[in-house]
Design an enzyme around this catalytic site. Sequence first.
Site, PDB file in Angstrom:
ATOM      1  N   VAL A   1       0.691  -1.359  -0.012  1.00  0.00           N
ATOM      2  CA  VAL A   1      -0.046  -0.170   0.068  1.00  0.00           C
ATOM      3  C   VAL A   1       0.686   1.281  -0.113  1.00  0.00           C
ATOM      4  O   VAL A   1       0.576   2.020  -0.707  1.00  0.00           O
ATOM      5  CB  VAL A   1      -0.957   0.065   1.106  1.00  0.00           C
ATOM      6  CG1 VAL A   1      -1.733   1.129   0.947  1.00  0.00           C
ATOM      7  CG2 VAL A   1      -1.904  -1.260   1.345  1.00  0.00           C
TER       8      VAL A   1
ATOM      9  N   LYS B   1      -5.433  -1.352  11.105  1.00  0.00           N
ATOM     10  CA  LYS B   1      -6.484  -1.710  11.924  1.00  0.00           C
ATOM     11  C   LYS B   1      -6.005  -2.408  13.176  1.00  0.00           C
ATOM     12  O   LYS B   1      -6.751  -2.184  14.202  1.00  0.00           O
ATOM     13  CB  LYS B   1      -7.555  -2.531  11.082  1.00  0.00           C
ATOM     14  CG  LYS B   1      -6.688  -3.978  10.658  1.00  0.00           C
ATOM     15  CD  LYS B   1      -6.763  -4.294   9.086  1.00  0.00           C
ATOM     16  CE  LYS B   1      -5.698  -5.153   8.505  1.00  0.00           C
ATOM     17  NZ  LYS B   1      -5.812  -5.224   7.143  1.00  0.00           N
TER      18      LYS B   1
ATOM     19  N   VAL C   1     -10.406  -0.158   7.203  1.00  0.00           N
ATOM     20  CA  VAL C   1     -11.762  -1.451   7.008  1.00  0.00           C
ATOM     21  C   VAL C   1     -12.068  -1.416   5.654  1.00  0.00           C
ATOM     22  O   VAL C   1     -12.309  -0.282   4.849  1.00  0.00           O
ATOM     23  CB  VAL C   1     -12.899  -0.922   7.868  1.00  0.00           C
ATOM     24  CG1 VAL C   1     -13.622  -1.898   7.591  1.00  0.00           C
ATOM     25  CG2 VAL C   1     -12.434  -1.122   9.385  1.00  0.00           C
TER      26      VAL C   1
ATOM     27  N   ILE D   1     -13.387   0.476  -0.134  1.00  0.00           N
ATOM     28  CA  ILE D   1     -14.694   0.809  -0.004  1.00  0.00           C
ATOM     29  C   ILE D   1     -14.842   1.870   0.813  1.00  0.00           C
ATOM     30  O   ILE D   1     -14.387   1.943   2.171  1.00  0.00           O
ATOM     31  CB  ILE D   1     -15.493  -0.185   0.322  1.00  0.00           C
ATOM     32  CG1 ILE D   1     -15.366  -1.330  -0.339  1.00  0.00           C
ATOM     33  CG2 ILE D   1     -17.088   0.024   0.777  1.00  0.00           C
ATOM     34  CD1 ILE D   1     -16.096  -2.928   0.199  1.00  0.00           C
TER      35      ILE D   1
ATOM     36  N   ASP E   1      -7.943 -10.417  11.757  1.00  0.00           N
ATOM     37  CA  ASP E   1      -8.151  -9.277  11.053  1.00  0.00           C
ATOM     38  C   ASP E   1      -9.692  -8.754  10.685  1.00  0.00           C
ATOM     39  O   ASP E   1     -10.011  -7.683  11.056  1.00  0.00           O
ATOM     40  CB  ASP E   1      -7.575  -9.486   9.564  1.00  0.00           C
ATOM     41  CG  ASP E   1      -7.743  -8.250   8.539  1.00  0.00           C
ATOM     42  OD1 ASP E   1      -7.015  -7.634   8.153  1.00  0.00           O
ATOM     43  OD2 ASP E   1      -8.721  -8.581   7.865  1.00  0.00           O
TER      44      ASP E   1
ATOM     45  N   LYS F   1     -11.515  -5.268  12.195  1.00  0.00           N
ATOM     46  CA  LYS F   1     -12.137  -4.243  11.340  1.00  0.00           C
ATOM     47  C   LYS F   1     -13.695  -4.359  11.813  1.00  0.00           C
ATOM     48  O   LYS F   1     -14.196  -3.320  12.005  1.00  0.00           O
ATOM     49  CB  LYS F   1     -12.274  -4.918  10.108  1.00  0.00           C
ATOM     50  CG  LYS F   1     -11.079  -4.978   9.303  1.00  0.00           C
ATOM     51  CD  LYS F   1     -11.148  -5.624   8.025  1.00  0.00           C
ATOM     52  CE  LYS F   1      -9.862  -5.547   7.157  1.00  0.00           C
ATOM     53  NZ  LYS F   1      -9.506  -6.576   6.397  1.00  0.00           N
TER      54      LYS F   1
ATOM     55  N   GLY G   1      -5.802  -4.974  -1.421  1.00  0.00           N
ATOM     56  CA  GLY G   1      -4.971  -4.731  -2.844  1.00  0.00           C
ATOM     57  C   GLY G   1      -4.078  -3.357  -2.619  1.00  0.00           C
ATOM     58  O   GLY G   1      -4.803  -2.503  -2.015  1.00  0.00           O
TER      59      GLY G   1
HETATM   60  N1  HSE Z   1      -5.545  -9.518   5.165  1.00  0.00           N
HETATM   61  C1  HSE Z   1      -6.649  -8.318   4.480  1.00  0.00           C
HETATM   62  C2  HSE Z   1      -7.756  -8.940   4.056  1.00  0.00           C
HETATM   63  C3  HSE Z   1      -6.020  -7.160   3.746  1.00  0.00           C
HETATM   64  O1  HSE Z   1      -7.595 -10.332   3.517  1.00  0.00           O
HETATM   65  O2  HSE Z   1      -8.929  -8.525   3.943  1.00  0.00           O
HETATM   66  C4  HSE Z   1      -7.084  -6.046   3.587  1.00  0.00           C
HETATM   67  O3  HSE Z   1      -7.280  -5.492   5.001  1.00  0.00           O
END
Ligand code: HSE
Length: 330
Positions: free
Chosen positions: A17, A106, A133, A137, A202, A206, A307
């Site tokens: 990123v 996050k 998050v 989007i 993860d 979020k 991405g």
């Molecule tokens: N590891 C996270 C996912 C990356 O797979 O959604 C994006 O936050």
Amino acid sequence: MIEHRKLRVALLGAGSVGSQVANLLLTHREELAERSGAELELAGIAVRDVDAPRDVELPRELLTTDAESLIVGSDIVIELMGGIEPARSYVLAALTSGADVVTGNKALLATHGAEIFDAADQVGASVSYEAAVAAAIPIIRPLKDSLAGDRIQRIFGIVNGSTNFILDKMDREGLSAQEAQQLATDLGYLEADPTLDLEGYDAAQKAAILASLAFHTKISMDDVHREGISNVTAEMIEGARKAGSVVKLLAICERLEEDGEESISVRVYPALIGRDHPLASVHGGNNAVFVEAAAAGPLMFYGAGAGGVQTASAVLGDVVSAARRHIAGG
Ligand code: HSE
């Protein structure tokens, strides 16, 4: 050409990123200046190893291993290192020096959010985190601003792209869990520590961020019931298919009411979804978030949930907003 005020921007991290953010800041300089009213001068990019290979080639003279010096005197600090330390210390140092912070971290917000927002409040700085998050989007700003006058009852959806990719491959191509996971690894979809994705951490981070915003209260990771996809087998996927369903890793945040008492429930777990539900059509690494608000009714947000360049879009949006804020503040 209009002369714009210069704002010094420090970037911490040049991973998938960060490198895209640097590239957009450098190549879209004029457009960004016109939109934000400020020339966003990328003062430097703090990295662990200046010689590491990157997704995008970056000017070597901007790379430094000295994040502390880079932060000093910056107007906007973009933190895209991930993890807790040293990201937490750098973010606090940036806020203490009066810089606005933009982050996609996050894990940091879900575990140290209160400390970071308090530090920002004390100096009147901002912390923006649209990229934390569901990547590209827009979901943070809609919850924080657009729906600020409404009462959100429930948020549910798919907020982890890599596990959705794995479950989707198992469902649509009949791959085993191991094969699908290997494919996700080969494509670089999983976090450096894959258990963060596979065990639902993860998604839980979020969900904690979304629930805190939606319900105007502090929801920490301890408040989130979490279950990942590591126990989901090809047989389960096959059984779901025969029953007209699909398995998706869902994050659900909702207000519950029992005997006039209100409570908040936040949970992440693999769930069966009927094939006619819109969430069943969220394929690959995409995310979808449904928000149900008392006055607005149901809303749906859909798009790329992971991405480098997609997530960079959300980061840049926050940077432009922070720059406008600086300009308006004089
Ligand atoms: N590891 C996270 C996912 C990356 O797979 O959604 C994006 O936050």
